[in-house]
Design a protein around this motif. Sequence first.
Motif, PDB file in Angstrom:
ATOM      1  N   HIS A  66       0.814  -1.205   0.087  1.00 49.85           N
ATOM      2  CA  HIS A  66       0.096  -0.110   0.022  1.00 49.85           C
ATOM      3  C   HIS A  66       1.000   1.078  -0.021  1.00 49.85           C
ATOM      4  N   ALA A  67       1.820   1.188   0.665  1.00 48.10           N
ATOM      5  CA  ALA A  67       2.976   2.255   0.526  1.00 48.10           C
ATOM      6  C   ALA A  67       3.500   2.643  -0.953  1.00 48.10           C
ATOM      7  N   LEU A  68       3.604   1.713  -1.637  1.00 46.36           N
ATOM      8  CA  LEU A  68       3.860   1.787  -2.874  1.00 46.36           C
ATOM      9  C   LEU A  68       3.050   2.264  -3.682  1.00 46.36           C
ATOM     10  N   GLU A  69       1.541   1.871  -3.729  1.00 39.96           N
ATOM     11  CA  GLU A  69       0.521   2.322  -4.382  1.00 39.96           C
ATOM     12  C   GLU A  69       0.236   3.683  -4.071  1.00 39.96           C
ATOM     13  N   LEU A  70       0.457   4.042  -2.846  1.00 41.89           N
ATOM     14  CA  LEU A  70      -0.153   5.670  -2.487  1.00 41.89           C
ATOM     15  C   LEU A  70       1.023   6.461  -2.972  1.00 41.89           C
ATOM     16  N   LEU A  72       2.651   6.172  -5.830  1.00 33.50           N
ATOM     17  CA  LEU A  72       2.629   6.339  -7.187  1.00 33.50           C
ATOM     18  C   LEU A  72       1.631   7.071  -7.131  1.00 33.50           C
ATOM     19  N   GLN A  73       0.380   6.973  -6.405  1.00 27.26           N
ATOM     20  CA  GLN A  73      -1.059   7.967  -6.444  1.00 27.26           C
ATOM     21  C   GLN A  73      -0.384   9.476  -6.613  1.00 27.26           C
ATOM     22  N   VAL A  74       0.332   9.347  -5.479  1.00 28.18           N
ATOM     23  CA  VAL A  74       0.877  10.978  -5.241  1.00 28.18           C
ATOM     24  C   VAL A  74       1.666  11.590  -6.259  1.00 28.18           C
ATOM     25  N   LEU A  75       2.329  10.529  -7.283  1.00 27.40           N
ATOM     26  CA  LEU A  75       3.022  11.061  -8.467  1.00 27.40           C
ATOM     27  C   LEU A  75       2.300  10.968  -9.705  1.00 27.40           C
ATOM     28  N   ASP A  76       0.773  10.782  -9.389  1.00 28.55           N
ATOM     29  CA  ASP A  76      -0.212  11.067 -10.504  1.00 28.55           C
ATOM     30  C   ASP A  76      -0.136   9.714 -11.605  1.00 28.55           C
ATOM     31  N   VAL A  77       0.487   8.775 -10.854  1.00 30.71           N
ATOM     32  CA  VAL A  77       0.499   7.313 -11.777  1.00 30.71           C
ATOM     33  C   VAL A  77      -0.931   6.782 -12.015  1.00 30.71           C
ATOM     34  N   GLN A  95       3.140  -5.094  -9.028  1.00 31.33           N
ATOM     35  CA  GLN A  95       1.621  -5.235  -8.666  1.00 31.33           C
ATOM     36  C   GLN A  95       1.166  -3.856  -8.195  1.00 31.33           C
ATOM     37  N   ALA A  96       1.900  -3.067  -7.608  1.00 28.72           N
ATOM     38  CA  ALA A  96       1.321  -1.963  -7.153  1.00 28.72           C
ATOM     39  C   ALA A  96       1.117  -0.790  -8.329  1.00 28.72           C
ATOM     40  N   VAL A  97       2.112  -0.898  -9.389  1.00 23.60           N
ATOM     41  CA  VAL A  97       1.850  -0.417 -10.433  1.00 23.60           C
ATOM     42  C   VAL A  97       0.543  -0.822 -11.247  1.00 23.60           C
ATOM     43  N   GLN A  98       0.380  -2.168 -11.348  1.00 22.32           N
ATOM     44  CA  GLN A  98      -0.676  -2.584 -12.155  1.00 22.32           C
ATOM     45  C   GLN A  98      -2.068  -2.436 -11.419  1.00 22.32           C
ATOM     46  N   ARG A  99      -1.985  -2.342 -10.301  1.00 23.98           N
ATOM     47  CA  ARG A  99      -3.599  -2.075  -9.491  1.00 23.98           C
ATOM     48  C   ARG A  99      -3.844  -0.778  -9.852  1.00 23.98           C
ATOM     49  N   LEU A 100      -3.024   0.127 -10.184  1.00 20.59           N
ATOM     50  CA  LEU A 100      -3.512   1.420 -10.471  1.00 20.59           C
ATOM     51  C   LEU A 100      -3.731   1.514 -11.889  1.00 20.59           C
ATOM     52  N   GLY A 101      -3.783   0.644 -12.628  1.00 23.14           N
ATOM     53  CA  GLY A 101      -4.332   0.665 -14.201  1.00 23.14           C
ATOM     54  C   GLY A 101      -2.914   1.042 -15.001  1.00 23.14           C
ATOM     55  N   ALA A 102      -1.779   0.958 -14.447  1.00 24.90           N
ATOM     56  CA  ALA A 102      -0.640   1.640 -15.176  1.00 24.90           C
ATOM     57  C   ALA A 102       0.134   0.291 -15.768  1.00 24.90           C
ATOM     58  N   VAL A 103       1.116   0.579 -16.466  1.00 21.23           N
ATOM     59  CA  VAL A 103       1.687  -0.607 -17.151  1.00 21.23           C
ATOM     60  C   VAL A 103       3.147  -0.583 -16.301  1.00 21.23           C
ATOM     61  N   ALA A 104       3.513  -1.839 -15.657  1.00 27.37           N
ATOM     62  CA  ALA A 104       4.811  -2.073 -15.285  1.00 27.37           C
ATOM     63  C   ALA A 104       5.791  -2.339 -16.561  1.00 27.37           C
TER      64      ALA A 104
END
Length: 388
Positions: A66-70, A72-77, A95-104
Amino acid sequence: MSNSPDAGIEFPAWPQHDDAERTALLRALDQGQWWRVGGSEVDEFEREFAEYHGAGHALAVTNGTHALELALQVLDVGPGAEVIVPAFTFISSSQAVQRLGAVAVPVDVDPDTYCLDVAAAEAAVTSRTSAIMPVHMAGQFADMDRLDKLSTSTGVPVLQDAAHAHGAHWRGKRVGELGSIATFSFQNGKLMTAGEGGAVLFEDEAQWEKAFVLHSCGRPKGDRGYFHLTSGSNFRMNEFSAAVLRAQLGRLDSQIATRQARWPVLSALLAGIDGVVPQTVDPRSDRNPSYMAMFRMPGVTEERRNAVVDELVRRGIPAFMAFRAVYRTQAFWETGAPDLTTEELAARCPVSEEITRDCVWLHHRVLLGTEEQLHRLAAVVADVVAGA
């Protein structure tokens, strides 16, 4: 395989705890408020953790993923973005990238430090790249000098995955002093732990405020009228976890000092075993907390490596197979994968392919033992490798 020598080594237990954790838990219990909004433990832990790492601000969260997801969201990923990750890493990185709909986008790693290959990362940057996420593997920093230059030249921010690097220094600088967001994990095996938990370090107060809103259901700090500003989630840490982590932070320095003294001993012993090559420490990574004691057996098959690990475990050694290259998992291909095949990615990441096959890691608690125990450990490793 030979049945001797047998390990019989009583390494220190992990996690470690004493009256400091008991006192902290009772303190959290007796305050009568068990979540961060009404209590003080999370606030105090954030202050102490940020200060320890030289950062302006810290935000405690539920876990390292969740720290990674958060962050990444702050960086507007989000959808349409790409994030460069090491191919060799625990799968939370992708997975943190992919769960936000972005491409790893996995890229290869250095064969000696096992950290992100900066040249490979540079080659992977496109107009869609929104972040570069190095992982400080086993406490060994990725090349932050070159990554900083790459970030400056491309305008792409660096996000440090420091899940293995509590208390680490790069050229005398702490994680929070390197000018980029950094994330940590407090999962049960990590260098300090509450079973689960995570944290994000920020130098920029506006980024911290954005992260706070996102991690608290989109609700700003101090809100009493349910004025949710954005679609966040609930990543808040509870008071009991924070209380335990405050105690864990208090003994981190002494544990790092022990491991930092022990790793050169074990590394030299492992290097003396035919067919074994320990992870290299970049001298610029001048305080390495040694989250894992890692070594490779270049040229062996995955089956032989697995047999070595199984035998070490049978003899009482806390040994593990290395992470699998992220694209070598079914989960990676569910969503947010690049438009390449597994074999095309493998061709781009030959070192990660090798490390997937030939790398072993030992739990960091072995480095809290005595030098005599390390000599006995190395004798067992030598025997097992020779008999494999």
